[in-house]
Design a protein around this motif. Structure first.
Motif, short mmCIF file in Angstrom:
data_model
loop_
_atom_site.label_atom_id
_atom_site.label_comp_id
_atom_site.label_asym_id
_atom_site.label_seq_id
_atom_site.Cartn_x
_atom_site.Cartn_y
_atom_site.Cartn_z
N MET B 83 0.88 -1.16 0.00
CA MET B 83 0.00 0.00 0.00
C MET B 83 0.92 1.22 0.00
SD MET B 83 -3.04 0.55 2.78
CE MET B 83 -4.02 -0.89 2.59
N LYS B 84 0.80 2.04 -1.00
CA LYS B 84 1.75 3.14 -1.21
C LYS B 84 1.90 4.01 0.05
CE LYS B 84 2.92 6.83 -4.41
NZ LYS B 84 2.67 7.44 -5.70
N GLY B 85 3.15 4.14 0.47
CA GLY B 85 3.45 5.02 1.59
C GLY B 85 3.08 4.49 2.96
N LYS B 86 2.44 3.29 3.02
CA LYS B 86 2.05 2.71 4.30
C LYS B 86 2.95 1.52 4.60
CE LYS B 86 -1.43 5.46 4.38
NZ LYS B 86 -0.90 6.78 4.75
N ARG B 87 3.42 1.48 5.83
CA ARG B 87 4.33 0.42 6.22
C ARG B 87 3.80 -0.97 5.83
NH1 ARG B 87 6.40 -1.30 12.09
NH2 ARG B 87 4.19 -1.62 12.52
N THR B 88 4.60 -1.75 5.17
CA THR B 88 4.23 -3.10 4.76
C THR B 88 5.35 -4.03 5.21
OG1 THR B 88 2.98 -2.29 2.85
CG2 THR B 88 3.74 -4.56 2.73
N THR B 89 5.10 -4.79 6.29
CA THR B 89 6.21 -5.49 6.97
C THR B 89 6.35 -6.96 6.62
OG1 THR B 89 4.93 -6.26 8.87
CG2 THR B 89 5.81 -4.01 8.97
N CYS B 90 5.27 -7.60 6.16
CA CYS B 90 5.30 -9.04 5.94
C CYS B 90 5.57 -9.79 7.25
CB CYS B 90 6.38 -9.39 4.92
SG CYS B 90 5.71 -10.10 3.45
N GLY B 91 5.33 -9.14 8.37
CA GLY B 91 5.57 -9.80 9.66
C GLY B 91 7.04 -10.01 9.96
N SER B 92 7.89 -9.26 9.26
CA SER B 92 9.33 -9.51 9.38
C SER B 92 10.09 -8.28 9.86
CB SER B 92 9.90 -9.92 8.02
OG SER B 92 11.29 -10.18 8.12
N LEU B 95 11.62 -6.07 7.01
CA LEU B 95 10.80 -5.04 6.37
C LEU B 95 10.09 -4.16 7.39
CD1 LEU B 95 9.21 -7.01 3.35
CD2 LEU B 95 10.98 -5.25 3.26
N GLU B 96 10.65 -4.09 8.59
CA GLU B 96 9.98 -3.40 9.70
C GLU B 96 9.55 -1.97 9.34
OE1 GLU B 96 12.31 -3.29 13.25
OE2 GLU B 96 10.62 -2.56 14.48
N SER B 97 10.38 -1.26 8.58
CA SER B 97 10.01 0.12 8.28
C SER B 97 9.85 0.37 6.78
CB SER B 97 11.04 1.08 8.88
OG SER B 97 12.34 0.67 8.49
N TYR B 98 9.60 -0.70 6.03
CA TYR B 98 9.46 -0.57 4.58
C TYR B 98 8.14 0.10 4.20
CZ TYR B 98 8.77 -1.90 -0.29
OH TYR B 98 8.52 -1.87 -1.64
N LYS B 99 8.24 1.15 3.41
CA LYS B 99 7.02 1.81 2.90
C LYS B 99 7.03 1.74 1.39
CE LYS B 99 6.24 4.97 6.71
NZ LYS B 99 6.43 6.34 7.22
N PRO B 100 6.18 0.91 0.79
CA PRO B 100 6.21 0.71 -0.66
C PRO B 100 5.96 2.02 -1.41
CG PRO B 100 4.71 -0.85 0.39
CD PRO B 100 5.11 0.14 1.43
N PRO B 101 6.68 2.25 -2.50
CA PRO B 101 6.43 3.44 -3.32
C PRO B 101 5.29 3.22 -4.32
CG PRO B 101 8.40 2.31 -4.08
CD PRO B 101 7.87 1.50 -2.93
N TYR B 102 4.57 2.14 -4.20
CA TYR B 102 3.48 1.88 -5.15
C TYR B 102 2.40 1.04 -4.48
CZ TYR B 102 5.29 -2.88 -5.51
OH TYR B 102 5.70 -4.15 -5.21
N ASP B 103 1.21 1.03 -5.12
CA ASP B 103 0.10 0.21 -4.64
C ASP B 103 0.05 -1.11 -5.39
OD1 ASP B 103 -1.29 1.73 -2.67
OD2 ASP B 103 -2.13 3.02 -4.24
N GLY B 104 -0.22 -2.18 -4.68
CA GLY B 104 -0.52 -3.45 -5.34
C GLY B 104 -1.83 -3.33 -6.10
N THR B 105 -2.04 -4.22 -7.07
CA THR B 105 -3.25 -4.13 -7.90
C THR B 105 -4.53 -4.32 -7.08
OG1 THR B 105 -2.05 -4.78 -9.87
CG2 THR B 105 -4.43 -5.14 -9.91
N VAL B 106 -4.54 -5.26 -6.13
CA VAL B 106 -5.77 -5.44 -5.33
C VAL B 106 -6.05 -4.18 -4.50
CG1 VAL B 106 -5.70 -7.97 -5.18
CG2 VAL B 106 -4.54 -6.60 -3.43
N ILE B 107 -4.99 -3.53 -4.03
CA ILE B 107 -5.18 -2.31 -3.24
C ILE B 107 -5.77 -1.21 -4.13
CG2 ILE B 107 -3.99 -0.51 -1.88
CD1 ILE B 107 -4.08 -3.31 -0.55
N LYS B 108 -5.26 -1.13 -5.35
CA LYS B 108 -5.82 -0.16 -6.31
C LYS B 108 -7.30 -0.43 -6.56
CE LYS B 108 -2.90 2.48 -9.17
NZ LYS B 108 -1.48 2.17 -9.11
N SER B 109 -7.64 -1.72 -6.70
CA SER B 109 -9.05 -2.08 -6.93
C SER B 109 -9.91 -1.61 -5.77
CB SER B 109 -9.22 -3.58 -7.10
OG SER B 109 -8.41 -4.05 -8.13
N LEU B 110 -9.45 -1.87 -4.55
CA LEU B 110 -10.24 -1.48 -3.38
C LEU B 110 -10.33 0.04 -3.29
CD1 LEU B 110 -9.06 -3.97 -0.58
CD2 LEU B 110 -11.00 -4.16 -2.15
N GLU B 111 -9.23 0.71 -3.60
CA GLU B 111 -9.25 2.17 -3.57
C GLU B 111 -10.22 2.74 -4.60
OE1 GLU B 111 -4.74 3.00 -1.86
OE2 GLU B 111 -5.17 3.36 -3.99
#
Lengths: 95, 491
Positions: B83-92, B95-111
């Motif tokens: 989710m663009k700009g929102k921490r996405t950790t994968c429980g790991s 990736l504790e502070s990873y903030k994706p620079p893009y949205d996944g396709t399902v996230i785009k669909s929901l948005e």
């Protein structure tokens, strides 16, 4: 199949993992018992059976070689642990 | 009225009629989270500010007469979807502070629907696990018994739905990670056909097996959410360009004449007696509704776990090579050179189960062992797929328990990886073969724990799965029961 501590160390190098002594011991015994279980597959006759590497029908997907918008350099670098002047910085490689 | 208890389809109607505003629903969900999240631990990141902002936008869209499916509905997302700009950790930790620079396709669909994001849910680290005990961010508990696991790896999404901390959720399923926690938590969970839903923006675990799908309070909601996320995506070349059926409007199609196969190998022993009883009750119920059942054989079933636990770690060891402390994620401090940085970063950033699978996968792919393990497992995968092809010549659906027993106690299986792997015995074949599967509540054990029924269908035949599940649900009330979190049975 018994996986020795030395084999664990070899695999760890391939996997780029630095294991503690304790982890080496644990992985040696856990991997041994898991691989023993995998040996069950030897019961299956797979002579002349083609392997499946993918669940969907294999077909190549082509697209035109067109320029499209992509992430900016800033976006690409914003999660980098160490970046400088638009580049990723890593420990010195050449002595 | 406790709005957080409602389902997607109930809220859709209320929102459309102007009886309730998305803002009220969203506030209700977050107050519920305040009350129970401390006990359940379903989330890694909560998104109250973003959620409320989105609810306001949704309310304006609805006022303008444009409620489309999921507009204004609060949904939780497993923390392996970008989710663009929102921490996405994968429980790991890595990736504790990873903030994706893009949205996944399902996230785009929901948005696009303007559904309301509630937060990112807890999961086994990199989706590797069957209990949500391997997350760097703590354990998720089962709302039906807080001393028990929620299942995994989508344990956070399943328990959030069961505890009414969201209206619906997305999870991902590589070997049962949607269906198994859905069964343990008494909710509906569906793994779509491989290629039905885009994996773009889903952090990869095992690319030939991973698939995103819904976890919901009932089958109608499952159909609604599946419709919203399905379809071809040019950003995922393994997504398939086959038209998406109208899963919602075909739900109440008559199931008389439906042929249900019961794989005899799945009932050969080792199933909890309560599970066996309720699954057979379900068979009888479907028979009463006009379906016919017959025994079928999936003769390579006993090899599925071994094949899966070679193939999935092999793919994972390759996929997780990208975590090297260079481009994103955690980097270990003061390394001695580049190779030391890779090894230290990965050893500090990954947890025990992830390291174990990377080791297993690397071993299975290494020179001298490739034929004996990876190639052999891939050949067995072919034989398992042939078994299913044969079975689907004589039946339309297969019916099995989702898991052999109800939820186990926290810590019960963490010391024995193989015992943990065996909990996936009935779910991994669908991933190896790529077919869709759904788990629906079909009973409760003597201890009051939910029991799940699994239906498996042909490739891209989610519609039939949903019809059978819906018919069953209409004639039972298991999906209506909710855990009493106030009782606080666990510790």
């Amino acid at each position: 199949m018994k996986i020795s501590k030395e084999e664990v160390e070899k695999v760890a190098v391939l996997a780029r993992l630095a294991l503690t002594e304790g982890e080496k011991e644990t992985f040696s015994s856990e991997m041994s018992s898991i691989l023993d279980y995998f040996d069950k597959l030897k019961e299956v006759d797979t002579e002349k059976v083609a392997p499946t590497s993918h669940a969907s029908a294999g077909r190549n997907v082509m697209r035109g070689d067109e320029v499209r918008p992509s992430l900016s350099k800033e976006e690409c670098l914003m999660n980098a642990p160490d970046a400088n002047k638009g580049c990723l910085r890593v420990p010195k490689i050449i002595g | 009225m406790d709005l957080y208890r409602l389902k997607i389809h109930e809220l859709q109607e209320m929102l459309q009629r102007g009886e309730v505003r998305s803002r009220e629903v969203t506030e209700s969900v977050f107050r519920r989270i305040d009350d129970v999240e401390g006990k359940v631990g379903a989330f890694i990141t909560l998104m109250e500010t973003e959620g409320l902002e989105c609810a306001e936008l949704a309310d304006r869209r609805i006022e303008g007469g444009k409620q489309d499916g999921l507009t204004g509905i609060p949904l939780a997302i497993k923390d392996n979807m970008c989710m663009k700009g929102k921490r996405t950790t994968c429980g790991s930790r890595i990736l504790e502070s990873y903030k994706p620079p893009y949205d996944g396709t399902v996230i785009k669909s929901l948005e696009g629907h303007l559904s309301v994001p509630v937060g990112k849910t807890n999961m086994d680290e990199f989706a590797m696990g069957s209990s949500t005990e391997t997350s760097y961010f703590g354990i998720t508990r089962n709302p039906w018994d807080l001393g028990r696991i929620a299942g995994g790896s989508s344990g956070g999404s399943a328990s959030a739905v069961a505890a009414d901390e969201c209206i619906g959720a997305l999870g991902s399923d590589t070997g049962g990670s949607i269906r198994q926690p859905a069964a343990y938590c008494g909710v509906v969970g569906l793994k779509p056909t491989y290629g039905r839903v885009s994996r773009f923006g889903l952090v990869a675990f095992a690319s030939s097996l991973d698939q995103i799908g819904p976890l919901t309070k009932d089958v109608r909601d499952c159909a609604i959410l599946l419709t919203a996320i399905s379809g071809h995506d040019r950003l995922d070349s393994t997504s398939v360009d086959i038209a998406v059926e109208d899963y919602v409007n075909s739900l109440d199609r008559d199931i008389s004449g439906l042929r249900i196969g019961i794989p005899k190998e799945y009932f050969a022993g080792g199933i909890d007696p309560d599970v066996e009883k309720y699954v057979w009750d379900a068979v009888k119920e479907l028979e009463r509704l006009g379906a016919a059942y017959k025994e079928v054989s999936l003769s390579h079933s006993e090899y599925a776990i071994a094949a899966y636990y070679i193939i999935a770690p092999a793919e994972a060891s390759s996929n997780l090579a990208r975590y090297d402390g260079v481009k994103y994620g955690y980097r270990a401090s003061s390394p001695e050179g580049l190779l030391d940085m890779y090894a230290k970063t990965r050893s500090e950033g990954f947890g025990r189960e992830v390291k174990r699978r990377i080791m297993l996968g690397t071993y299975a792919l290494s020179a001298g062992y490739y034929d004996a393990y990876y190639k052999k497992a891939s050949q067995v995968r072919t034989l398992i797929a042939r078994d299913f092809d044969e079975a689907f010549k004589v039946c339309d659906l297969l019916l099995t328990p989702t898991v052999p027993a109800p939820a186990f106690k926290i810590g019960e299986k963490t010391g024995d990886p193989l015992q943990m792997y065996f909990t996936d015995i009935f779910t991994v074949p669908a991933n190896l073969v790529g077919i869709p599967g759904i788990s629906v509540p079909c009973g409760f054990s003597k201890d009051g724990l939910p029991i799940g029924l699994q239906l498996l269908g042909r490739h891209f035949d989610e519609a039939t799965l949903l019809q059978a599940a819906y018919a069953f649900e209409q004639h039972t009330d298991y999906h209506l029961r909710r855990p009493s979190l106030d009782a606080g049975r666990g510790k």
